[in-house]
Motif scaffolding. Structure first.
Motif, PDB file in Angstrom:
ATOM      1  N   THR A   1       0.826  -1.209   0.000  1.00 56.31           N
ATOM      2  CA  THR A   1       0.000   0.000   0.000  1.00 56.31           C
ATOM      3  C   THR A   1       0.856   1.253   0.000  1.00 56.31           C
ATOM      4  OG1 THR A   1      -1.776  -1.171   1.167  1.00 56.31           O
ATOM      5  CG2 THR A   1      -1.826   1.233   1.223  1.00 56.31           C
TER       6      THR A   1
ATOM      7  N   TYR B   1      -7.174   8.787   9.280  1.00 56.01           N
ATOM      8  CA  TYR B   1      -8.135   8.114   8.401  1.00 56.01           C
ATOM      9  C   TYR B   1      -8.552   9.008   7.241  1.00 56.01           C
ATOM     10  CZ  TYR B   1      -8.211   4.723  12.136  1.00 56.01           C
ATOM     11  OH  TYR B   1      -7.836   3.802  13.065  1.00 56.01           O
TER      12      TYR B   1
ATOM     13  N   ALA C   1      -5.693   8.936   4.820  1.00 57.91           N
ATOM     14  CA  ALA C   1      -5.654   7.676   4.068  1.00 57.91           C
ATOM     15  C   ALA C   1      -6.667   7.709   2.930  1.00 57.91           C
ATOM     16  CB  ALA C   1      -5.944   6.498   5.003  1.00 57.91           C
ATOM     17  N   ALA C   2      -7.871   8.193   3.216  1.00 55.60           N
ATOM     18  CA  ALA C   2      -8.899   8.283   2.164  1.00 55.60           C
ATOM     19  C   ALA C   2      -8.454   9.249   1.064  1.00 55.60           C
ATOM     20  CB  ALA C   2     -10.228   8.733   2.763  1.00 55.60           C
TER      21      ALA C   2
ATOM     22  N   SER D   1      -5.425  10.095   0.262  1.00 57.81           N
ATOM     23  CA  SER D   1      -4.294   9.508  -0.475  1.00 57.81           C
ATOM     24  C   SER D   1      -4.778   8.522  -1.520  1.00 57.81           C
ATOM     25  CB  SER D   1      -3.342   8.802   0.497  1.00 57.81           C
ATOM     26  OG  SER D   1      -2.750   9.732   1.369  1.00 57.81           O
ATOM     27  N   HIS D   2      -5.746   7.688  -1.153  1.00 52.26           N
ATOM     28  CA  HIS D   2      -6.276   6.719  -2.118  1.00 52.26           C
ATOM     29  C   HIS D   2      -7.038   7.424  -3.240  1.00 52.26           C
ATOM     30  CE1 HIS D   2      -5.026   2.953  -0.374  1.00 52.26           C
ATOM     31  NE2 HIS D   2      -5.423   3.375   0.825  1.00 52.26           N
ATOM     32  N   LEU D   3      -7.768   8.466  -2.905  1.00 56.68           N
ATOM     33  CA  LEU D   3      -8.455   9.238  -3.956  1.00 56.68           C
ATOM     34  C   LEU D   3      -7.452   9.878  -4.903  1.00 56.68           C
ATOM     35  CD1 LEU D   3     -11.337  10.919  -1.951  1.00 56.68           C
ATOM     36  CD2 LEU D   3     -11.597   9.431  -3.939  1.00 56.68           C
TER      37      LEU D   3
ATOM     38  N   ASP E   1      -7.558   5.505  -6.795  1.00 57.14           N
ATOM     39  CA  ASP E   1      -8.190   4.269  -6.345  1.00 57.14           C
ATOM     40  C   ASP E   1      -9.695   4.433  -6.278  1.00 57.14           C
ATOM     41  OD1 ASP E   1      -5.706   3.098  -6.086  1.00 57.14           O
ATOM     42  OD2 ASP E   1      -5.534   3.560  -3.945  1.00 57.14           O
TER      43      ASP E   1
ATOM     44  N   ARG F   1     -11.025   1.072  -1.960  1.00 54.13           N
ATOM     45  CA  ARG F   1      -9.814   1.434  -1.209  1.00 54.13           C
ATOM     46  C   ARG F   1     -10.015   2.627  -0.284  1.00 54.13           C
ATOM     47  NH1 ARG F   1      -5.103  -1.232  -3.076  1.00 54.13           N
ATOM     48  NH2 ARG F   1      -4.357  -0.456  -1.091  1.00 54.13           N
ATOM     49  N   TRP F   2     -10.898   3.584  -0.632  1.00 49.39           N
ATOM     50  CA  TRP F   2     -11.031   4.791   0.197  1.00 49.39           C
ATOM     51  C   TRP F   2     -12.280   4.814   1.068  1.00 49.39           C
ATOM     52  CZ3 TRP F   2     -15.503   7.229  -0.905  1.00 49.39           C
ATOM     53  CH2 TRP F   2     -15.978   7.208  -2.212  1.00 49.39           C
TER      54      TRP F   2
ATOM     55  N   PRO G   1     -11.510   3.966   5.039  1.00 46.96           N
ATOM     56  CA  PRO G   1     -10.948   5.077   5.817  1.00 46.96           C
ATOM     57  C   PRO G   1     -11.966   6.195   6.077  1.00 46.96           C
ATOM     58  CG  PRO G   1      -9.389   4.406   4.138  1.00 46.96           C
ATOM     59  CD  PRO G   1     -10.658   3.642   3.886  1.00 46.96           C
ATOM     60  N   VAL G   2     -12.854   6.454   5.119  1.00 50.57           N
ATOM     61  CA  VAL G   2     -13.902   7.456   5.335  1.00 50.57           C
ATOM     62  C   VAL G   2     -14.831   6.990   6.454  1.00 50.57           C
ATOM     63  CG1 VAL G   2     -15.942   8.546   4.310  1.00 50.57           C
ATOM     64  CG2 VAL G   2     -13.808   8.450   3.025  1.00 50.57           C
TER      65      VAL G   2
END
Length: 147
Positions: A45, A90, A93-94, A96-98, A102, A106-107, A110-111
């Motif tokens: 990841t 969190y 993390a969301a 970063s994936h957006l 992703d 993946r997001w 975290p949301v």
């Protein structure tokens, strides 16, 4: 009969309040271990998102400190910082994936954990801080002398 219904509803609400608290504490404990152990999932990841591996150590230590603060009895300012920090973890993390393009697979989690952190904090018993107690005393003093 109405009283029994109210009692059941009150118990159900008290139990429902533990759902986000348990979710956040469990995820934070597992995530701290995974980050500090640098398991393969974390390595993959972090590589995918472009973060250096030492960032996993920073996150693992921060999550461990947040857990210690949240699980310590009392209402300290550190507990407020711990919840705020977890929202940033969190939410970050969301985001970063957006940013990496992703999908929701993946997001979305975290949301959900960021929202659960807000709920867990909002449902904590409210303590009167020293500053608000002083303001209340000052206001009470002045209210006594109002004609």
């Amino acid at each position: 009969m109405r009283n029994a219904s109210t009692t059941r509803r009150s118990r159900a609400l008290r139990l429902a309040r533990w759902v986000p608290v348990t979710a956040v504490l469990s995820e934070t404990a597992v995530g701290a271990y995974w980050d500090l152990a640098r398991i393969p999932y974390v390595r993959v990841t972090f590589d995918h998102l472009g973060y250096p591996m030492y960032f996993a150590t920073i996150l693992g230590v921060a999550k461990t400190a947040a857990l210690a603060s949240i699980l310590t009895p009392g209402h300290s300012p550190a507990k407020e910082w711990a919840y705020a920090g977890l929202v940033f973890v969190y939410g970050g993390a969301a985001a970063s994936h957006l940013a990496a393009g992703d999908g929701p697979d993946r997001w979305a989690m975290p949301v959900l954990f960021a929202a659960s952190t807000f709920a867990a904090r909002a449902w904590l018993p409210q303590a009167i801080s020293r500053g608000s107690a002083v303001r209340m005393t000052y206001a009470d003093e002045h209210l006594r002398y109002v004609p």
